[in-house]
Each structure stands twice: as C-alpha cells, then as structure tokens.
Design a protein around this motif. Structure first.
Motif, short mmCIF file in Angstrom:
data_model
loop_
_atom_site.label_atom_id
_atom_site.label_comp_id
_atom_site.label_asym_id
_atom_site.label_seq_id
_atom_site.Cartn_x
_atom_site.Cartn_y
_atom_site.Cartn_z
N UNK A 117 -14.94 16.04 -3.70
CA UNK A 117 -14.02 16.06 -4.83
C UNK A 117 -14.57 15.22 -5.98
N UNK A 118 -14.35 15.70 -7.20
CA UNK A 118 -14.84 15.06 -8.42
C UNK A 118 -13.75 14.17 -9.01
N UNK A 119 -14.11 12.96 -9.43
CA UNK A 119 -13.19 12.03 -10.06
C UNK A 119 -13.66 11.76 -11.48
N UNK A 120 -12.76 11.98 -12.45
CA UNK A 120 -13.06 11.69 -13.85
C UNK A 120 -11.98 10.73 -14.35
N UNK A 121 -12.39 9.49 -14.67
CA UNK A 121 -11.48 8.48 -15.21
C UNK A 121 -11.70 8.38 -16.71
N UNK A 122 -10.64 8.64 -17.47
CA UNK A 122 -10.73 8.61 -18.93
C UNK A 122 -9.86 7.48 -19.47
N UNK A 123 -10.46 6.55 -20.22
CA UNK A 123 -9.67 5.45 -20.77
C UNK A 123 -9.03 5.82 -22.10
N UNK A 124 -7.94 5.15 -22.38
CA UNK A 124 -7.33 5.23 -23.70
C UNK A 124 -7.32 3.81 -24.24
N UNK A 125 -7.99 3.60 -25.34
CA UNK A 125 -8.10 2.26 -25.91
C UNK A 125 -6.70 1.75 -26.26
N UNK A 126 -6.47 0.46 -26.06
CA UNK A 126 -5.15 -0.08 -26.36
C UNK A 126 -4.85 -0.02 -27.85
N UNK A 127 -3.57 0.17 -28.14
CA UNK A 127 -3.15 0.17 -29.53
C UNK A 127 -3.25 -1.25 -30.07
N UNK A 128 -3.20 -1.38 -31.37
CA UNK A 128 -3.29 -2.71 -31.99
C UNK A 128 -2.19 -3.61 -31.44
#
Length: 156
Positions: A117-128
């Motif tokens: 199984x493939x794992x893709x972790x995508x971050x979202x930068x924190x807001x100000x």
C-alpha cells in the motif's frame, strides 16, 4: 474362575475415528476463519507502524516551514538539513520521495492481492498565527480492511 473373568467387559481406550475426524474438521474451520483475520491484522499493524516511523520526517518538515516560511525546498537531503531521510524497514519498504513537504512512501502493509500500500502525507502550512501544521494522508494505505481506517494516521 476362568469363565468369570471372560465375562468382564474391557474398558474402551482412546478415541474412535469419527471423533478424531470431527476434531480435525473443527480445527480446519477455525483456521479458515483465523488466518485471513490475522493477515488483515498484521497488515494494519504495518500501516500504523509506517505512520509512526514518519513522525520524525514530519517534525523536520514543520521545522523547515517554521524557519523558511514555505514548503518549497523542504525536501529530504536538502542543504538546509531539516528533513531526515527515513530508514527502510519492514513498515516503510520504499521511500519514493519527500519533495516540498509531501512524503510518498510504500508501506509493508498489503492489500488482499499482496500489493504493498502507498502512503502519501501532504502538509498544509499553518495559517498566520497558527501553531500547528495539519497533515492529510492519502493513497491506498487508507484502506479500511488492510490499512488505516478513517481518522487514523490522518486518513480522511
């Protein structure tokens, strides 16, 4: 006296063939149920282990974003030195890429056909002003039966 002894009935010792066949059939039925369940369990364990092993990489990416202010350049092995390259283990079998904060790895967890199984972790930068970076896990590792369930390991 001899005639009296011959009239004594002998006590049966051991099991009959039919009793042994019934026991073997019951064990076979239990094994037919238990083995697939055990395979699912071990696959889910490897998927969870892969998520745990990537925690240090996520921390490095968060530090990179904190220092540089962007996800661009937050790569494994980059000159800034924030993001470590994870080791290949039984849980993380292939590190495909860690580019601009997105982690793509192949896990030791498998689907029913034996494909990893493939794992893709995508971050979202924190807001100000926000303190925490959020992560979203996608890929085939978000598999209810043999991988992570919704809500586990950041799977939607």
């Amino acid at each position: 006296m001899k005639k009296a002894r011959m009239g004594i009935r002998r006590v049966q010792k051991g099991f009959t063939l039919i009793e042994l066949m019934i026991v073997v059939a019951i064990i076979g039925i239990l094994a037919a149920i238990a083995i697939p369940q055990y395979s699912d369990y071990t696959s889910r364990t490897k998927a969870a282990g892969a998520v745990a092993e990537l925690a240090s990489v996520k921390t490095g990416i968060a530090m990179c974003v904190q220092e540089t202010g962007t996800l661009n350049g937050c790569d494994a092995g980059a000159a800034n030195g924030y993001v470590p390259t994870p080791a290949v283990t039984k849980n993380v079998t292939v590190v495909t890429s860690i580019k601009n904060g997105v982690i793509t790895v192949t896990t030791g967890a498998t689907d029913t056909s034996g494909t990893n199984l493939l794992l893709v972790d995508t971050p979202t930068a924190p807001a100000a002003g926000a303190a925490n970076m959020t992560w979203t896990t996608t890929g085939t590792v978000c598999n209810v039966n043999r991988g992570l369930k919704p809500g586990q390991g950041d799977c939607p």
